[in-house]
Scaffold this motif. Structure first.
Motif, PDB file in Angstrom:
ATOM      1  N   VAL A 157      21.728  38.624  65.572  1.00 14.07           N
ATOM      2  CA  VAL A 157      23.000  38.120  65.057  1.00 14.07           C
ATOM      3  C   VAL A 157      23.468  39.000  63.906  1.00 14.07           C
ATOM      4  CG1 VAL A 157      22.515  35.738  65.729  1.00 14.07           C
ATOM      5  CG2 VAL A 157      21.897  36.529  63.438  1.00 14.07           C
ATOM      6  N   GLU A 158      24.769  39.005  63.699  1.00  3.90           N
ATOM      7  CA  GLU A 158      25.343  39.712  62.551  1.00  3.90           C
ATOM      8  C   GLU A 158      25.046  38.941  61.279  1.00  3.90           C
ATOM      9  OE1 GLU A 158      29.732  40.875  60.679  1.00  3.90           O
ATOM     10  OE2 GLU A 158      29.573  40.117  62.747  1.00  3.90           O
ATOM     11  N   VAL A 159      24.675  39.662  60.240  1.00  2.00           N
ATOM     12  CA  VAL A 159      24.451  39.071  58.928  1.00  2.00           C
ATOM     13  C   VAL A 159      25.511  39.600  57.976  1.00  2.00           C
ATOM     14  CG1 VAL A 159      22.849  38.807  56.993  1.00  2.00           C
ATOM     15  CG2 VAL A 159      21.966  38.941  59.341  1.00  2.00           C
ATOM     16  N   THR A 160      26.156  38.691  57.263  1.00  2.00           N
ATOM     17  CA  THR A 160      27.161  39.082  56.280  1.00  2.00           C
ATOM     18  C   THR A 160      26.853  38.393  54.962  1.00  2.00           C
ATOM     19  OG1 THR A 160      29.553  39.316  55.915  1.00  2.00           O
ATOM     20  CG2 THR A 160      28.797  37.234  56.847  1.00  2.00           C
ATOM     21  N   THR A 161      27.707  38.572  53.968  1.00  2.00           N
ATOM     22  CA  THR A 161      27.466  38.000  52.643  1.00  2.00           C
ATOM     23  C   THR A 161      28.592  37.043  52.263  1.00  2.00           C
ATOM     24  OG1 THR A 161      28.648  39.735  51.438  1.00  2.00           O
ATOM     25  CG2 THR A 161      26.314  40.128  51.934  1.00  2.00           C
ATOM     26  N   LEU A 162      28.313  36.228  51.263  1.00  3.57           N
ATOM     27  CA  LEU A 162      29.342  35.333  50.736  1.00  3.57           C
ATOM     28  C   LEU A 162      30.559  36.123  50.258  1.00  3.57           C
ATOM     29  CD1 LEU A 162      27.522  32.627  48.569  1.00  3.57           C
ATOM     30  CD2 LEU A 162      28.868  32.246  50.651  1.00  3.57           C
ATOM     31  N   ALA A 163      30.295  37.223  49.581  1.00  2.69           N
ATOM     32  CA  ALA A 163      31.394  38.031  49.051  1.00  2.69           C
ATOM     33  C   ALA A 163      32.290  38.542  50.177  1.00  2.69           C
ATOM     34  CB  ALA A 163      30.839  39.191  48.236  1.00  2.69           C
ATOM     35  N   GLU A 164      31.688  38.981  51.271  1.00  4.30           N
ATOM     36  CA  GLU A 164      32.479  39.510  52.384  1.00  4.30           C
ATOM     37  C   GLU A 164      33.246  38.412  53.095  1.00  4.30           C
ATOM     38  OE1 GLU A 164      29.283  41.402  54.380  1.00  4.30           O
ATOM     39  OE2 GLU A 164      29.599  43.345  53.412  1.00  4.30           O
ATOM     40  N   LEU A 165      32.649  37.228  53.234  1.00  2.00           N
ATOM     41  CA  LEU A 165      33.362  36.104  53.842  1.00  2.00           C
ATOM     42  C   LEU A 165      34.571  35.706  53.002  1.00  2.00           C
ATOM     43  CD1 LEU A 165      30.594  33.661  55.146  1.00  2.00           C
ATOM     44  CD2 LEU A 165      32.294  34.864  56.519  1.00  2.00           C
ATOM     45  N   ALA A 166      34.387  35.669  51.682  1.00  4.11           N
ATOM     46  CA  ALA A 166      35.499  35.323  50.793  1.00  4.11           C
ATOM     47  C   ALA A 166      36.623  36.344  50.893  1.00  4.11           C
ATOM     48  CB  ALA A 166      35.000  35.208  49.355  1.00  4.11           C
ATOM     49  N   LYS A 167      36.261  37.605  51.023  1.00  8.02           N
ATOM     50  CA  LYS A 167      37.266  38.667  51.151  1.00  8.02           C
ATOM     51  C   LYS A 167      38.022  38.545  52.469  1.00  8.02           C
ATOM     52  CE  LYS A 167      37.752  43.703  50.926  1.00  8.02           C
ATOM     53  NZ  LYS A 167      37.019  44.997  50.753  1.00  8.02           N
ATOM     54  N   GLU A 168      37.316  38.172  53.540  1.00  9.64           N
ATOM     55  CA  GLU A 168      37.935  38.108  54.859  1.00  9.64           C
ATOM     56  C   GLU A 168      38.768  36.856  55.068  1.00  9.64           C
ATOM     57  OE1 GLU A 168      36.638  38.175  59.614  1.00  9.64           O
ATOM     58  OE2 GLU A 168      35.120  38.434  58.039  1.00  9.64           O
ATOM     59  N   HIS A 169      38.306  35.724  54.575  1.00  7.79           N
ATOM     60  CA  HIS A 169      38.935  34.440  54.899  1.00  7.79           C
ATOM     61  C   HIS A 169      39.613  33.764  53.708  1.00  7.79           C
ATOM     62  CE1 HIS A 169      37.207  34.484  58.907  1.00  7.79           C
ATOM     63  NE2 HIS A 169      36.022  34.738  58.390  1.00  7.79           N
ATOM     64  N   GLY A 170      39.561  34.358  52.542  1.00 11.00           N
ATOM     65  CA  GLY A 170      40.126  33.734  51.353  1.00 11.00           C
ATOM     66  C   GLY A 170      39.045  33.062  50.534  1.00 11.00           C
ATOM     67  N   LYS A 171      39.239  33.034  49.225  1.00  6.55           N
ATOM     68  CA  LYS A 171      38.217  32.492  48.334  1.00  6.55           C
ATOM     69  C   LYS A 171      38.076  30.987  48.508  1.00  6.55           C
ATOM     70  CE  LYS A 171      38.642  36.037  44.757  1.00  6.55           C
ATOM     71  NZ  LYS A 171      38.946  36.297  43.330  1.00  6.55           N
ATOM     72  N   PRO A 172      36.873  30.509  48.814  1.00  4.60           N
ATOM     73  CA  PRO A 172      36.675  29.059  48.925  1.00  4.60           C
ATOM     74  C   PRO A 172      36.654  28.399  47.553  1.00  4.60           C
ATOM     75  CG  PRO A 172      34.588  30.193  49.200  1.00  4.60           C
ATOM     76  CD  PRO A 172      35.645  31.259  49.107  1.00  4.60           C
ATOM     77  N   THR A 173      37.079  27.151  47.515  1.00  5.46           N
ATOM     78  CA  THR A 173      36.961  26.352  46.298  1.00  5.46           C
ATOM     79  C   THR A 173      35.763  25.426  46.353  1.00  5.46           C
ATOM     80  OG1 THR A 173      38.426  24.655  47.219  1.00  5.46           O
ATOM     81  CG2 THR A 173      39.457  26.410  45.919  1.00  5.46           C
ATOM     82  N   PHE A 174      35.176  25.301  47.544  1.00  2.74           N
ATOM     83  CA  PHE A 174      34.001  24.439  47.745  1.00  2.74           C
ATOM     84  C   PHE A 174      33.081  25.113  48.752  1.00  2.74           C
ATOM     85  CE2 PHE A 174      31.322  21.243  49.487  1.00  2.74           C
ATOM     86  CZ  PHE A 174      31.240  20.209  48.589  1.00  2.74           C
ATOM     87  N   ILE A 175      31.787  25.202  48.414  1.00  2.00           N
ATOM     88  CA  ILE A 175      30.806  25.757  49.337  1.00  2.00           C
ATOM     89  C   ILE A 175      29.725  24.725  49.602  1.00  2.00           C
ATOM     90  CG2 ILE A 175      29.057  27.533  49.748  1.00  2.00           C
ATOM     91  CD1 ILE A 175      30.672  29.424  48.027  1.00  2.00           C
ATOM     92  N   LYS A 176      29.563  24.364  50.862  1.00  2.00           N
ATOM     93  CA  LYS A 176      28.441  23.535  51.318  1.00  2.00           C
ATOM     94  C   LYS A 176      27.448  24.473  51.972  1.00  2.00           C
ATOM     95  CE  LYS A 176      26.638  21.690  55.360  1.00  2.00           C
ATOM     96  NZ  LYS A 176      26.474  22.305  56.697  1.00  2.00           N
ATOM     97  N   MET A 177      26.143  24.251  51.706  1.00  2.00           N
ATOM     98  CA  MET A 177      25.149  25.161  52.244  1.00  2.00           C
ATOM     99  C   MET A 177      23.879  24.407  52.648  1.00  2.00           C
ATOM    100  SD  MET A 177      23.811  28.719  50.484  1.00  2.00           S
ATOM    101  CE  MET A 177      25.469  29.430  50.430  1.00  2.00           C
TER     102      MET A 177
END
Length: 248
Positions: A157-177
């Motif tokens: 599977v592809e592995v990405t980072t939180l920083a890259e997800l935020a850049k691609e989809h917009g900065k989240p205001t809430f993160i569930k993990m």
């Protein structure tokens, strides 16, 4: 006094190929692989998102960690989408579902077909880590909740980072993990983003004995002034551990 959660209520509504549509509590419908049993564990996982009781220790919103109108949510370890549905009902404007299991990502696309068409839900079929790349990931169609990194096998599977997800989809205001023990690695891939943006956080800390200690230290190090444990559990040894960490 005893705690009595709502009695189990799961019904199969429809079967289509390798998926089946299950209805929970006569209210919510989610697609699952056909091998998934309609078990007490599945009902318990549903109650995590929809039973608002103080003894439900697996709650992602507590204290100053609220979820409501206008929030952009990153659902890390989205699995079947219970939390995604709860977030939408709470008023979230967008939810990005991070789910590396191909079978569960396929189910998410079916469950949230309308919301995906409206741009309110995005399914990102990737894993989160401290750096980008690829990794082996193991999952089973008869246990939607057991997906994990697999050092010597599994699907790639592809592995990405939180920083890259935020850049691609917009900065989240809430993160569930809830990443089956990989939460610290995922957070370490977004240190600068967390330092700059300080989204509200609801993160599981029960998979490893050290999770709360290392995760809370990381969050305090990037400037979170409120880092709180929630709930307590025993996981096969004598030392209790917090179920969650909430940070804001």
């Amino acid at each position: 006094m005893g705690v009595h959660p709502p009695p189990q209520s799961i019904e199969t509504v429809e079967t289509a190929g390798r998926r089946k549509l299950l209805e929970f509590g006569g209210k919510h419908r989610f697609w699952f692989p056909t091998g998934m049993d309609e078990s007490a564990e599945l009902w318990s996982e549903y109650l995590v998102g929809f039973w608002n009781h103080p003894m439900n220790f697996h709650q992602y919103t507590r204290g100053g960690v609220t979820l409501g109108s206008g929030d952009v949510v990153l659902d890390c370890g989205a699995c079947e989408g219970f939390f995604t549905r709860a977030a939408l009902e709470a008023g979230a404007v967008k939810v990005i579902c991070v789910e590396p299991s191909s079978a569960m990502a396929d189910c998410l696309r079916a469950t949230f077909r309308d919301e995906i068409a409206e741009g309110r839900v995005v399914v990102a079929p990737v894993a989160l880590g401290s750096f980008s790349g690829s990794a082996g990931f193991a999952s089973a169609e008869d246990d939607a909740f057991a997906g994990h990194f697999e050092g010597g096998g599994g699907d790639t599977v592809e592995v990405t980072t939180l920083a890259e997800l935020a850049k691609e989809h917009g900065k989240p205001t809430f993160i569930k993990m809830d990443l089956e023990g990989s939460e610290y690695q995922a957070l370490s891939g977004g240190v600068e983003f967390l330092r700059e943006s300080h989204p509200k956080l609801g993160i599981t800390t029960y998979h490893n004995p050290w999770d709360f200690a290392v995760i809370s230290s990381l969050l305090e190090g990037v400037g979170y002034s409120n880092v709180r444990p929630y709930g307590v559990t025993l996981r096969g040894e004598s030392t209790p551990r917090p179920v969650m960490v909430h940070a804001w």
